[in-house]
Write a protein that holds these residues in place. Structure first.
Motif, PDB file in Angstrom:
ATOM      1  N   ASN A  35     -26.986   5.525  30.975  1.00 55.38           N
ATOM      2  CA  ASN A  35     -26.742   4.240  30.052  1.00 55.38           C
ATOM      3  C   ASN A  35     -27.662   4.033  29.116  1.00 55.38           C
ATOM      4  OD1 ASN A  35     -24.375   3.431  31.413  1.00 55.38           O
ATOM      5  ND2 ASN A  35     -25.323   2.056  32.616  1.00 55.38           N
ATOM      6  N   PHE A  36     -28.920   4.388  29.529  1.00 55.35           N
ATOM      7  CA  PHE A  36     -30.143   4.402  28.546  1.00 55.35           C
ATOM      8  C   PHE A  36     -29.820   5.514  27.524  1.00 55.35           C
ATOM      9  CE2 PHE A  36     -34.163   6.041  27.094  1.00 55.35           C
ATOM     10  CZ  PHE A  36     -34.813   4.910  26.794  1.00 55.35           C
ATOM     11  N   CYS A  37     -29.481   6.738  27.690  1.00 56.27           N
ATOM     12  CA  CYS A  37     -29.401   7.739  26.928  1.00 56.27           C
ATOM     13  C   CYS A  37     -28.234   7.341  26.099  1.00 56.27           C
ATOM     14  CB  CYS A  37     -28.998   9.090  27.624  1.00 56.27           C
ATOM     15  SG  CYS A  37     -30.515   9.884  28.470  1.00 56.27           S
ATOM     16  N   TRP A  38     -26.960   6.715  26.506  1.00 63.41           N
ATOM     17  CA  TRP A  38     -25.921   6.231  25.742  1.00 63.41           C
ATOM     18  C   TRP A  38     -26.255   5.261  24.737  1.00 63.41           C
ATOM     19  CZ3 TRP A  38     -21.004   6.165  29.699  1.00 63.41           C
ATOM     20  CH2 TRP A  38     -20.859   7.315  30.135  1.00 63.41           C
ATOM     21  N   GLU A  39     -27.178   4.160  25.081  1.00 65.55           N
ATOM     22  CA  GLU A  39     -27.581   3.370  24.276  1.00 65.55           C
ATOM     23  C   GLU A  39     -28.371   3.823  23.013  1.00 65.55           C
ATOM     24  OE1 GLU A  39     -27.085  -0.142  23.980  1.00 65.55           O
ATOM     25  OE2 GLU A  39     -25.909  -0.133  25.860  1.00 65.55           O
ATOM     26  N   GLN A  40     -29.291   4.864  23.182  1.00 68.46           N
ATOM     27  CA  GLN A  40     -29.888   5.365  22.373  1.00 68.46           C
ATOM     28  C   GLN A  40     -28.947   6.114  21.363  1.00 68.46           C
ATOM     29  OE1 GLN A  40     -33.225   4.557  22.218  1.00 68.46           O
ATOM     30  NE2 GLN A  40     -32.647   3.571  23.945  1.00 68.46           N
ATOM     31  N   ILE A  41     -28.045   6.905  21.888  1.00 65.07           N
ATOM     32  CA  ILE A  41     -27.022   7.617  21.131  1.00 65.07           C
ATOM     33  C   ILE A  41     -26.402   6.557  20.302  1.00 65.07           C
ATOM     34  CG2 ILE A  41     -25.120   8.898  20.948  1.00 65.07           C
ATOM     35  CD1 ILE A  41     -25.943  10.201  23.690  1.00 65.07           C
ATOM     36  N   ASN A  42     -26.157   5.402  20.769  1.00 59.40           N
ATOM     37  CA  ASN A  42     -25.049   4.428  20.224  1.00 59.40           C
ATOM     38  C   ASN A  42     -26.064   3.825  18.942  1.00 59.40           C
ATOM     39  OD1 ASN A  42     -22.904   2.782  19.869  1.00 59.40           O
ATOM     40  ND2 ASN A  42     -24.193   1.125  20.479  1.00 59.40           N
ATOM     41  N   GLN A  43     -27.245   3.401  19.197  1.00 61.82           N
ATOM     42  CA  GLN A  43     -28.223   3.140  18.028  1.00 61.82           C
ATOM     43  C   GLN A  43     -28.401   3.735  16.983  1.00 61.82           C
ATOM     44  OE1 GLN A  43     -31.798   1.568  19.695  1.00 61.82           O
ATOM     45  NE2 GLN A  43     -30.861   0.286  21.458  1.00 61.82           N
ATOM     46  N   GLY A  44     -28.496   5.309  17.442  1.00 61.63           N
ATOM     47  CA  GLY A  44     -28.203   6.212  16.179  1.00 61.63           C
ATOM     48  C   GLY A  44     -27.320   6.252  15.284  1.00 61.63           C
ATOM     49  N   LEU A  45     -26.096   6.036  15.856  1.00 57.83           N
ATOM     50  CA  LEU A  45     -24.888   5.966  15.391  1.00 57.83           C
ATOM     51  C   LEU A  45     -24.263   4.783  14.502  1.00 57.83           C
ATOM     52  CD1 LEU A  45     -22.430   7.509  18.102  1.00 57.83           C
ATOM     53  CD2 LEU A  45     -23.831   8.764  16.254  1.00 57.83           C
ATOM     54  N   LEU A  46     -25.105   3.669  14.823  1.00 54.97           N
ATOM     55  CA  LEU A  46     -24.680   2.282  14.398  1.00 54.97           C
ATOM     56  C   LEU A  46     -24.667   2.040  12.752  1.00 54.97           C
ATOM     57  CD1 LEU A  46     -26.030  -0.321  16.983  1.00 54.97           C
ATOM     58  CD2 LEU A  46     -23.686   0.147  16.389  1.00 54.97           C
ATOM     59  N   SER A  47     -26.044   2.762  12.277  1.00 58.92           N
ATOM     60  CA  SER A  47     -26.069   2.594  10.875  1.00 58.92           C
ATOM     61  C   SER A  47     -24.914   3.162  10.103  1.00 58.92           C
ATOM     62  CB  SER A  47     -27.437   3.177  10.519  1.00 58.92           C
ATOM     63  OG  SER A  47     -27.613   3.071   9.106  1.00 58.92           O
ATOM     64  N   GLY A  48     -24.499   4.488  10.288  1.00 63.04           N
ATOM     65  CA  GLY A  48     -23.727   4.958   9.678  1.00 63.04           C
ATOM     66  C   GLY A  48     -22.225   4.418   9.893  1.00 63.04           C
ATOM     67  N   ARG A  49     -21.952   4.063  11.144  1.00 60.78           N
ATOM     68  CA  ARG A  49     -20.889   3.322  11.307  1.00 60.78           C
ATOM     69  C   ARG A  49     -20.699   1.991  10.655  1.00 60.78           C
ATOM     70  NH1 ARG A  49     -18.132   5.664  15.674  1.00 60.78           N
ATOM     71  NH2 ARG A  49     -17.190   3.577  16.314  1.00 60.78           N
ATOM     72  N   THR A  50     -21.595   1.221  10.517  1.00 58.08           N
ATOM     73  CA  THR A  50     -21.818   0.119   9.760  1.00 58.08           C
ATOM     74  C   THR A  50     -21.388   0.128   8.408  1.00 58.08           C
ATOM     75  OG1 THR A  50     -23.150  -0.895  11.461  1.00 58.08           O
ATOM     76  CG2 THR A  50     -23.216  -2.184   9.301  1.00 58.08           C
ATOM     77  N   ARG A  51     -22.179   1.153   7.682  1.00 52.70           N
ATOM     78  CA  ARG A  51     -21.851   1.305   6.490  1.00 52.70           C
ATOM     79  C   ARG A  51     -20.140   1.817   6.131  1.00 52.70           C
ATOM     80  NH1 ARG A  51     -26.984   4.210   6.888  1.00 52.70           N
ATOM     81  NH2 ARG A  51     -25.924   6.309   6.854  1.00 52.70           N
ATOM     82  N   LEU A  52     -19.701   2.491   6.869  1.00 62.41           N
ATOM     83  CA  LEU A  52     -18.433   2.953   6.793  1.00 62.41           C
ATOM     84  C   LEU A  52     -17.332   1.762   6.782  1.00 62.41           C
ATOM     85  CD1 LEU A  52     -17.440   5.772   6.435  1.00 62.41           C
ATOM     86  CD2 LEU A  52     -16.822   6.004   8.739  1.00 62.41           C
ATOM     87  N   LEU A  53     -17.649   0.826   7.713  1.00 60.01           N
ATOM     88  CA  LEU A  53     -17.095  -0.453   7.928  1.00 60.01           C
ATOM     89  C   LEU A  53     -17.065  -1.308   6.890  1.00 60.01           C
ATOM     90  CD1 LEU A  53     -17.545  -1.416  11.546  1.00 60.01           C
ATOM     91  CD2 LEU A  53     -15.227  -0.497  10.580  1.00 60.01           C
ATOM     92  N   GLU A  54     -18.195  -1.390   6.122  1.00 62.63           N
ATOM     93  CA  GLU A  54     -18.727  -2.224   4.993  1.00 62.63           C
ATOM     94  C   GLU A  54     -17.765  -1.491   3.836  1.00 62.63           C
ATOM     95  OE1 GLU A  54     -23.352  -3.820   5.463  1.00 62.63           O
ATOM     96  OE2 GLU A  54     -22.911  -1.722   4.364  1.00 62.63           O
ATOM     97  N   ARG A  55     -17.759  -0.216   3.870  1.00 60.82           N
ATOM     98  CA  ARG A  55     -16.904   0.295   2.679  1.00 60.82           C
ATOM     99  C   ARG A  55     -15.317  -0.012   2.577  1.00 60.82           C
ATOM    100  NH1 ARG A  55     -17.987   6.632   2.816  1.00 60.82           N
ATOM    101  NH2 ARG A  55     -16.292   6.475   1.034  1.00 60.82           N
ATOM    102  N   ALA A  56     -14.946   0.223   3.859  1.00 60.11           N
ATOM    103  CA  ALA A  56     -13.670  -0.096   4.152  1.00 60.11           C
ATOM    104  C   ALA A  56     -13.246  -1.483   3.917  1.00 60.11           C
ATOM    105  CB  ALA A  56     -13.554   0.339   5.730  1.00 60.11           C
ATOM    106  N   THR A  57     -14.036  -2.303   4.469  1.00 57.22           N
ATOM    107  CA  THR A  57     -13.543  -3.876   4.200  1.00 57.22           C
ATOM    108  C   THR A  57     -13.796  -4.341   2.776  1.00 57.22           C
ATOM    109  OG1 THR A  57     -15.877  -4.497   5.018  1.00 57.22           O
ATOM    110  CG2 THR A  57     -14.127  -4.400   6.442  1.00 57.22           C
TER     111      THR A  57
END
Length: 207
Positions: A118-140
């Motif tokens: 779970n710790f490793c997954w949380e770190q992976i998820n945090q690394g993905l969040l910025s790019g995924r958030t930018r993509l959602l901002e563009r889409a919305t």
């Protein structure tokens, strides 16, 4: 020592490491199936696979000591698969004769590994969040109708999502505000289609 002797000596260890890495790789893919490419580029994915490999190699080394005459490749197969199953299992060290007296003394390897995972997954998820958030901002920023059409196209193109099921989902969104609907539709495309899919479709939709 010849090359073949070295290969025969290292072969079982390599088999153990590969099986363990593949097991961890499968878990990462299942957890981050909508963003596999970027998740696998994370160093935390590599760390998780490395830890799995190290644990499996430890189990294999102990098995070699316990069963020195056994086929090393068979032991490697057992350690590579059975050993990894073992660290995901709760083991009772002492089971009371009368369950009413108290609980069993247990060593929860599953809990220990689960916390690490779970710790490793949380770190992976945090690394993905910025790019995924930018993509959602563009889409919305796109009109809701355009996103809804894109979801329908996805449903008809997908081999796993029946159009009727997606239409029922779209109908549930009717009561939401345009902003909430846009976010829900964009999130659907990101979650079900994946990061690369939405990124590619946005290039077309934004023209």
């Amino acid at each position: 020592m010849s090359i073949s002797d070295v290969a025969n000596t290292l072969g079982p260890y390599l088999l153990v490491a590969v099986l363990a890495a593949l097991w961890a790789l499968t878990e990462v893919i299942q957890a981050f199936r909508s963003d596999i490419r970027r998740a696998l580029r994370s160093g935390w994915s590599g760390l998780l696979m490395g830890i799995n490999g190290a644990l499996a190699l430890l189990v294999f080394a102990l098995a070699r000591v316990a069963f020195p005459s056994a086929n090393p490749y068979l032991l490697a197969l057992v350690a590579g698969l059975g050993g990894l199953a073992l660290i995901r299992t709760r083991i009772n060290l002492l089971q009371p004769l009368n369950p009413a007296i108290g609980e069993a003394v247990s060593l929860s390897l599953a809990d220990l590994y689960g916390r690490l995972q779970n710790f490793c997954w949380e770190q992976i998820n945090q690394g993905l969040l910025s790019g995924r958030t930018r993509l959602l901002e563009r889409a919305t920023r796109l009109p809701v109708e355009r996103l809804e059409r894109e979801v329908r196209l996805f449903a008809h193109a997908s081999a796993l999502h029946p159009p009727e099921q997606v239409e029922a989902y779209l109908e549930k969104l009717r009561s939401l505000s345009d902003e909430a609907r846009a976010l829900a539709l964009a999130s659907f495309l990101l979650r079900e289609g994946g990061y690369d899919f939405l990124q590619e479709r946005l290039k077309t939709m934004e023209k």
